[in-house]
Design a protein around this motif. Structure first.
Motif, PDB file in Angstrom:
ATOM      1  N   SER A 305     -43.715 -37.888 -42.415  1.00  0.00           N
ATOM      2  CA  SER A 305     -44.863 -38.464 -43.071  1.00  0.00           C
ATOM      3  C   SER A 305     -45.269 -39.616 -42.371  1.00  0.00           C
ATOM      4  CB  SER A 305     -44.316 -38.830 -44.363  1.00  0.00           C
ATOM      5  OG  SER A 305     -43.653 -39.692 -44.424  1.00  0.00           O
ATOM      6  N   ARG A 348     -53.781 -38.723 -44.802  1.00  0.00           N
ATOM      7  CA  ARG A 348     -52.662 -38.919 -45.503  1.00  0.00           C
ATOM      8  C   ARG A 348     -52.606 -39.363 -46.970  1.00  0.00           C
ATOM      9  NH1 ARG A 348     -48.910 -42.478 -42.015  1.00  0.00           N
ATOM     10  NH2 ARG A 348     -49.421 -41.368 -40.183  1.00  0.00           N
ATOM     11  N   ALA A 351     -53.823 -36.428 -48.794  1.00  0.00           N
ATOM     12  CA  ALA A 351     -52.596 -35.382 -49.135  1.00  0.00           C
ATOM     13  C   ALA A 351     -51.759 -35.691 -50.296  1.00  0.00           C
ATOM     14  CB  ALA A 351     -51.591 -35.538 -47.843  1.00  0.00           C
ATOM     15  N   ALA A 377     -52.933 -29.303 -42.520  1.00  0.00           N
ATOM     16  CA  ALA A 377     -51.552 -29.763 -42.672  1.00  0.00           C
ATOM     17  C   ALA A 377     -51.236 -29.472 -43.883  1.00  0.00           C
ATOM     18  CB  ALA A 377     -51.310 -30.974 -42.236  1.00  0.00           C
ATOM     19  N   PRO A 379     -48.569 -30.938 -46.878  1.00  0.00           N
ATOM     20  CA  PRO A 379     -47.367 -31.559 -47.002  1.00  0.00           C
ATOM     21  C   PRO A 379     -46.215 -31.080 -47.708  1.00  0.00           C
ATOM     22  CG  PRO A 379     -49.315 -32.274 -48.511  1.00  0.00           C
ATOM     23  CD  PRO A 379     -49.694 -30.954 -47.664  1.00  0.00           C
ATOM     24  N   ILE A 386     -43.943 -37.276 -49.988  1.00  0.00           N
ATOM     25  CA  ILE A 386     -44.039 -36.199 -48.933  1.00  0.00           C
ATOM     26  C   ILE A 386     -43.283 -36.532 -47.882  1.00  0.00           C
ATOM     27  CG2 ILE A 386     -45.785 -35.637 -47.013  1.00  0.00           C
ATOM     28  CD1 ILE A 386     -48.013 -36.490 -49.063  1.00  0.00           C
ATOM     29  N   TYR A 389     -45.058 -33.122 -42.643  1.00  0.00           N
ATOM     30  CA  TYR A 389     -46.177 -32.208 -42.741  1.00  0.00           C
ATOM     31  C   TYR A 389     -45.992 -31.097 -41.859  1.00  0.00           C
ATOM     32  CZ  TYR A 389     -48.711 -36.182 -44.956  1.00  0.00           C
ATOM     33  OH  TYR A 389     -49.096 -37.056 -45.684  1.00  0.00           O
ATOM     34  N   HIS A 390     -46.565 -29.790 -42.236  1.00  0.00           N
ATOM     35  CA  HIS A 390     -46.512 -28.644 -41.540  1.00  0.00           C
ATOM     36  C   HIS A 390     -47.934 -28.314 -41.322  1.00  0.00           C
ATOM     37  CE1 HIS A 390     -42.384 -27.751 -41.927  1.00  0.00           C
ATOM     38  NE2 HIS A 390     -42.526 -27.853 -43.292  1.00  0.00           N
ATOM     39  N   GLY A 391     -48.296 -28.180 -39.901  1.00  0.00           N
ATOM     40  CA  GLY A 391     -49.846 -27.910 -39.710  1.00  0.00           C
ATOM     41  C   GLY A 391     -50.150 -27.404 -38.369  1.00  0.00           C
TER      42      GLY A 391
END
Lengths: 826, 124
Positions: A305, A348, A351, A377, A379, A386, A389-391
């Motif tokens: 994060s 962010r 998110a 992305a 979270p 969080i 993050y995958h994105g």
């Protein structure tokens, strides 16, 4: 109503979601969100797997976006009239509720339910869109079921008809139950035990439906249904919820298939709930995921994060040129263009409430250039925080370039249109150019602007400044100096655009002590038309490298427009001068004509009054003399009277001519029988003929009847011609012939006066009808005359839409032919 | 005897016409302007009026209007005499109430014919 691209984008997004092997609930939730955003629905609910229509609204398999659907007007099951509409495949509308059926193999398997925004209903496009999404959802379900069936068919072949062997399928991700025809469990595999939370001992011999937690009534009806279905289609599928002994609830999808050559049936149950994921499935999907990541053309990343990069796929190296190892463990902010870091911060922030965030940023490549990427992305949270993050980061450089091109073209066109509008707005050239220069400055963002117009000798005629104040004298001085040694002059001399990106370091830039900028950029554009340089426009900005290629293109186009405006103004000015000259000439001519008419009218009045007296007294005295019988006196008075009457004749002729020439002679239209008219004329000239040595003959066509026109004027014409004929003929023939003829659809009357007199030489024929034109002959002097008779006659004939023609041979005579319309129009 | 009022500002013309008309056996009275003409009409009630149009004090058109608006004098024929041979003169004279129109210099024979016709018309 949305732009069509909004719908297309949404459909594209949903299509991508549906082919993902993600969890159903996540996929459906994202689809619901997307539909809600696109149609502005308050709530979107997706209910799938209604193998039985009336079971809609059973919550476990629903995905929903928006507020709780407590607002739905009914509790499950659906009212039959609603269900019927959906079964037919039609959309059910009851504002604000819209239910779109999900139809598979002509069967209703689910609902896409929307609640319209307050006080609004969906547009036809929204509805179309929803129907399309429903179709896509049904299609996705079909694909999923097909893949299931394939798997089960494979299993069916494998499972032997022996209960104790089912444990061999311990590793199968699905729960397998082997049942007898009454529904009792004969065997179950390990996954079945795990899923239901019961040992094989607990399961064996138990009724499958009771193990699933169904009531005895449901149990009976279900088995009834299962048997019927198996006989018909060989397969029965149903989703339902099962309570485990530990209290957790599972959603199972059960497929019941008969085993070949066996009295047993196989029940395959798949855990489709999102609480427990079968381990095997997870691993399988992870493998798939990994392959995807490895070969994906997009950058796939994971980061903490705080922005620390954890994983990067090979696409990162391809797209950015960096090594993955260089950046893993480093902060992503160092990769992002400094102007874009705020976008990441915003994403962010966003998110916190969202499952997926998206943003466009520029990534610095190894070669220093920037790569535009679209980051999507998701979270991953631990509790509320969080963690990771995958994105995905997709290269959109191409798209951005196209968009920018489009944007800049659109701006170019807008500015051009603005400039074109400015050319037509103002009445004066000065004001027009001022407007155009203002538009040019605001289009490019220039701080200062000037526009100089030059005459052919290169002298400044107009000096227009934008965003700068100066008096006229100062303006012209500035302009002259700029043309002589500045960048403006350079553009004029070289006849091309001069762009100076950095005035501090360019020898072409002439430094003046009072120049507005010490550093900055300049753009000078010549204004030319054909091969003439009409002027130059100069723009200045306080920053170096300020003017772009686009600005150059735009300003060149603007300069063309300006040239047109200048040329138009010049032409307009020339034309105005011309018109003014013409007007002056016309006014003078008209005034002269009016003065002439007034003068002649007055003169005729002044001449007539004493003539009245002279003629009056002469006549009176003549009467006296006749009474006295004084022949000497009579002779003298007759001479006085003759001269006075001639003078009066001249005055009258002059007046008549004047009236025709001044255009104030009007037609007095009357109707007359031509025979009567001719007769009265003949009567009038008979004494003249008698006094001469000539013979007169008349020939009038019987077909001639009426004349509608100015009888007085026609009479005057004919008397004039006849008396002339008598005057210039000795011992000859004079004839008047009258007939009718057609000329251009018009009935014409023709009067021909023919004599056998002295004739007229051809050199005189042309000028015969000119006022005061008289052939200087002995005879003429003898007969006198004003020289106006033929001129007046011709003008009268023309006034009536006719004409007089003459033909003559000297010594043989002359023929005058009068043609007038039988009916003269005013 | 037919009484003619001749209204004419030009003395020579007035004298000449008056004398010629008297010779023909008319009772001729004269006035030099419109105002005097109206007085003469009230006093002598002529059978016909020969009216010049361009007159001092009150022009012929105005005088004719007065004559034709007064019921006691409206029946008296007015013959307009004018040197203006321009368009509109005839119309203007007839509009103001004149019964006939003759351009100066007058054709004496035609004038006599017109007087005859007008007097007969008004007498009958």
């Amino acid at each position: 109503m949305q732009d069509v691209h909004t719908y297309l984008d949404a459909l594209g997004h949903i299509g991508t979601l549906l082919i993902r092997s993600a969890r159903w609930r996540d996929v459906a939730a994202e689809v619901a969100r997307c539909v809600a955003q696109t149609t502005h629905a308050q709530t979107v609910t997706i209910v799938l797997n209604q193998y039985e229509a009336s079971q809609a609204w059973r919550g476990a398999y629903a995905a929903q976006y928006g507020p709780e659907h407590a607002a739905w007007p009914w509790q499950p099951p659906l009212p039959s009239h609603v269900a019927k509409t959906l079964e037919r495949g039609d959309v059910w509308r009851d504002p604000p509720y819209a239910l779109v059926p999900l139809v598979l193999n002509e069967k209703w398997i689910g609902v896409l339910a929307l609640v319209a925004p307050t006080q609004q209903w969906f547009s036809p496009a929204d509805e179309q869109f929803a129907v399309h999404v429903a179709h896509m959802l049904a299609e996705a379900e079909r694909r999923r079921r097909e893949s299931l069936v394939m798997r089960w068919d494979a299993l069916k072949q494998d499972v032997p008809d022996r209960a104790h062997q089912l444990h061999m399928y311990a590793n199968v991700a699905d729960a397998l139950f082997l049942c007898d025809q009454s529904g009792r469990i004969v065997d179950a595999n390990l996954m079945a035990q795990v899923l239901l939370g019961r040992s094989i001992d607990e399961l064996q011999g138990a009724s499958l439906t009771s193990v699933w937690g169904l009531s005895s009534f449901e149990e009976r009806t279900w088995w009834q249904e299962i048997r019927t279905t198996l006989q018909q289609t060989g397969r029965w599928i149903r989703r339902f919820q099962v309570a485990r002994p530990d209290g957790t609830i599972l959603t199972l999808e059960a497929t019941v298939v008969p085993l070949d050559n066996s009295e047993h049936i196989l029940v395959i149950a798949e855990d489709v709930s999102d609480v427990a994921q079968a381990f095997e499935r997870l691993r399988a999907s992870e493998n798939r995921y990994r392959a995807l990541v490895e070969y994906a053309p997009d950058i796939v990343f994971a980061m903490r994060s705080d922005g620390t990069l954890l994983t990067l796929n090979p696409a990162f190296e391809t797209l950015t040129g960096w090594d993955r190892d260089e950046w893993i463990g480093k902060n992503v902010l160092d990769l992002v263009h400094e102007d874009d870091t705020h976008l990441l911060a915003e994403a962010r922030e966003y998110a916190r409430q969202r499952r997926i965030v998206r943003t466009d940023v520029r990534l610095r490549r190894r070669d220093g250039a920037y790569l535009f990427v679209e980051i999507t992305a998701a979270p991953e949270r631990v509790g509320d925080a969080i963690v990771v993050y995958h994105g995905i980061a997709r290269d959109i450089t191409q798209r951005i370039a196209v968009e920018q091109e489009l944007r800049s073209q659109r701006r170019l066109f807008r500015n051009l249109a603005e400039i074109a509008r400015a050319t037509s707005r103002r009445p004066s050239l000065e004001a027009t150019l001022h407007d155009m220069l203002d538009v040019a400055c605001s289009a490019t963002g220039a701080a200062r602007g000037s526009l100089f117009l030059l005459d052919r000798a290169g002298r400044v005629t107009h000096s227009i400044l934008a965003r700068e104040q100066a008096d006229e004298e100062e303006k012209i001085r500035l302009a002259t100096r700029a043309i002589k040694s500045g960048v403006a002059g350079l553009a004029v001399r070289e006849r091309q655009v001069i762009r100076i990106d950095d005035i501090a370091n360019d020898p072409r830039w002439e430094k003046y002590p009072n120049a507005p900028f010490v550093e900055g950029s300049a753009l000078a554009v010549p204004i030319s038309h054909d091969d003439d340089v009409l002027g130059v426009m100069t723009l200045l900005a306080g920053q170096p490298h300020f003017f772009s290629e686009e600005d150059v293109a735009l300003m060149s186009a603007a300069a063309d427009q300006m040239a047109l405006a200048v040329r138009n103004a010049q032409l307009y000015e020339e034309q105005r001068h011309l018109i003014r000259d013409l007007e002056v000439a016309r006014d003078a001519a008209e005034a002269a004509s009016r003065a002439k008419s007034a003068f002649l009218a007055n003169i005729s009045h002044e001449l007539r009054t004493p003539l009245t007296v002279i003629i009056g007294y002469a006549e009176m005295l003549l009467e006296d003399a006749q009474e006295l019988g004084d022949s000497h006196l009579i002779h003298g008075l007759e001479r006085v009277l003759g001269a006075a009457q001639h003078l009066l004749h001249v005055v009258n002729d002059l007046l008549n001519l004047t009236k025709v020439e001044a255009g104030i002679s009007e037609l007095d239209i009357q109707k007359v029988d031509v025979h009567d008219l001719v007769e009265s004329i003949v009567q009038h000239i008979e004494p003249l003929v008698a006094a001469s040595t000539n013979r007169f003959s008349l020939e009038i066509d019987e077909s001639v009847h009426e004349f509608v026109g100015d009888v007085v004027k026609l009479r005057q014409i004919l008397l004039n011609l006849l008396s002339n004929a008598i005057k210039f003929t000795d011992d000859g023939e004079i004839s008047l012939r009258v007939w009718g003829e057609r000329d251009n659809q018009q009935e014409m009357l023709v009067f021909e006066v023919r004599d056998t007199g002295i004739g007229i030489a051809s050199e005189h024929l042309q000028k015969l009808f000119d006022p005061f034109y008289q052939i200087n002959t002995e005879r003429n002097r003898k007969h006198g005359g004003t020289g106006l008779g033929l001129a007046i006659s011709q003008r009268y004939a023309q006034l009536m839409g006719g004409r007089i023609q003459v033909a003559s041979v000297v010594g043989e005579g002359a023929v005058f032919t009068v043609r007038v319309p039988a009916v003269v129009s005013q | 005897m037919t009484r003619i009022l001749l209204v004419e500002d030009n003395e020579l013309n007035r004298d000449m016409l008056a004398r010629r008309l008297k010779r023909r056996g008319f009772d001729v009275i004269t006035a030099p302007d419109g105002e005097a003409a109206l007085t003469m009409i009230r006093q002598h009630m002529p059978d016909i009026i020969l009216m010049d149009m361009s007159l001092p004090k009150m022009d012929g058109w105005t005088a004719t209007k007065h004559i034709k608006q007064n019921p006691q004098t409206a029946h008296i024929p007015v013959l307009a005499l004018t040197a203006h041979a321009m368009i509109g003169d005839r119309e203007r004279a007839l509009e103001s109430g004149c019964d006939e129109y003759e351009t100066k210099p007058v054709d004496f024979q035609r004038l006599l014919q017109k007087i005859d016709i007008l007097v007969q018309k008004s007498g009958s």
